[in-house]
Design a protein around this motif. Sequence first.
Motif, short mmCIF file in Angstrom:
data_model
loop_
_atom_site.label_atom_id
_atom_site.label_comp_id
_atom_site.label_asym_id
_atom_site.label_seq_id
_atom_site.Cartn_x
_atom_site.Cartn_y
_atom_site.Cartn_z
N LEU A 128 9.26 18.18 -8.04
CA LEU A 128 10.12 17.08 -8.46
C LEU A 128 10.95 17.45 -9.69
CD1 LEU A 128 7.81 13.98 -7.97
CD2 LEU A 128 9.81 14.61 -6.63
N ARG A 129 10.31 18.11 -10.65
CA ARG A 129 11.01 18.52 -11.87
C ARG A 129 12.12 19.52 -11.54
NH1 ARG A 129 7.15 21.17 -14.60
NH2 ARG A 129 6.06 19.20 -14.89
N ASN A 130 11.80 20.49 -10.68
CA ASN A 130 12.79 21.50 -10.30
C ASN A 130 13.98 20.87 -9.58
OD1 ASN A 130 11.30 23.55 -11.41
ND2 ASN A 130 10.36 24.15 -9.48
N ARG A 131 13.69 19.93 -8.66
CA ARG A 131 14.77 19.26 -7.93
C ARG A 131 15.65 18.46 -8.87
NH1 ARG A 131 14.23 17.56 -2.23
NH2 ARG A 131 14.98 15.58 -3.01
N TYR A 132 15.04 17.78 -9.84
CA TYR A 132 15.81 16.99 -10.80
C TYR A 132 16.72 17.90 -11.62
CZ TYR A 132 16.91 14.33 -14.97
OH TYR A 132 17.58 13.74 -16.01
N GLN A 133 16.18 18.99 -12.14
CA GLN A 133 16.97 19.89 -12.97
C GLN A 133 18.08 20.57 -12.17
OE1 GLN A 133 13.96 22.41 -14.66
NE2 GLN A 133 13.58 21.01 -16.36
N ALA A 134 17.79 20.95 -10.92
CA ALA A 134 18.80 21.59 -10.08
C ALA A 134 19.92 20.61 -9.75
CB ALA A 134 18.17 22.13 -8.81
N LYS A 135 19.58 19.37 -9.44
CA LYS A 135 20.58 18.37 -9.12
C LYS A 135 21.43 18.03 -10.35
CE LYS A 135 22.52 15.36 -6.40
NZ LYS A 135 23.35 15.77 -5.29
N THR A 189 22.11 20.02 -12.79
CA THR A 189 23.00 21.16 -13.00
C THR A 189 24.17 21.13 -12.02
OG1 THR A 189 21.12 22.47 -13.78
CG2 THR A 189 23.11 23.67 -13.16
N ARG A 190 23.90 20.81 -10.76
CA ARG A 190 24.98 20.73 -9.77
C ARG A 190 25.98 19.64 -10.16
NH1 ARG A 190 20.81 21.38 -5.95
NH2 ARG A 190 20.93 19.20 -5.30
N ASN A 191 25.49 18.52 -10.66
CA ASN A 191 26.39 17.45 -11.09
C ASN A 191 27.22 17.88 -12.29
OD1 ASN A 191 25.60 15.67 -9.11
ND2 ASN A 191 24.03 14.71 -10.37
N ALA A 192 26.62 18.65 -13.20
CA ALA A 192 27.35 19.15 -14.37
C ALA A 192 28.44 20.13 -13.94
CB ALA A 192 26.39 19.80 -15.35
N SER A 236 24.10 27.33 -20.02
CA SER A 236 22.72 27.22 -20.51
C SER A 236 21.81 26.66 -19.43
CB SER A 236 22.69 26.33 -21.75
OG SER A 236 21.37 26.08 -22.15
N MET A 237 22.28 25.64 -18.72
CA MET A 237 21.48 25.05 -17.64
C MET A 237 21.23 26.06 -16.53
SD MET A 237 23.45 21.42 -17.42
CE MET A 237 22.30 20.28 -16.68
N LEU A 238 22.26 26.81 -16.16
CA LEU A 238 22.11 27.81 -15.10
C LEU A 238 21.13 28.90 -15.51
CD1 LEU A 238 25.82 28.10 -13.96
CD2 LEU A 238 23.92 27.29 -12.58
#
Length: 84
Positions: free
Chosen positions: A19-26, A28-31, A53-55
């Motif tokens: 869940l944490r990985n999906r949240y962070q990946a999403k 980042t995609r929105n950013a 930095s996020m990537l």
Amino acid sequence: MANHKSSLKRIRANAAKRLRNRYQAKTTRNAIKKLRNTTTKADATALLSKVISMLDRLAKKNVIHKNKASNNKSKLTKFVNGLS
């Protein structure tokens, strides 16, 4: 279903990490999408450092592949440098 106590704990931990990985990946995609939609170079430059930095963080944690992070950073940098 698992029977061992440690495997039950591992299942719970994996679900939380997923869940944490999906949240962070999403996020980042929105950013990245937000950066692509900017029109001024000043705004894009400010956003670029945050996105990079996020990537890097996602690549470090193996949420995305390091080459995917590098490709995204390269394309976004070229995009920002092309703005006027």
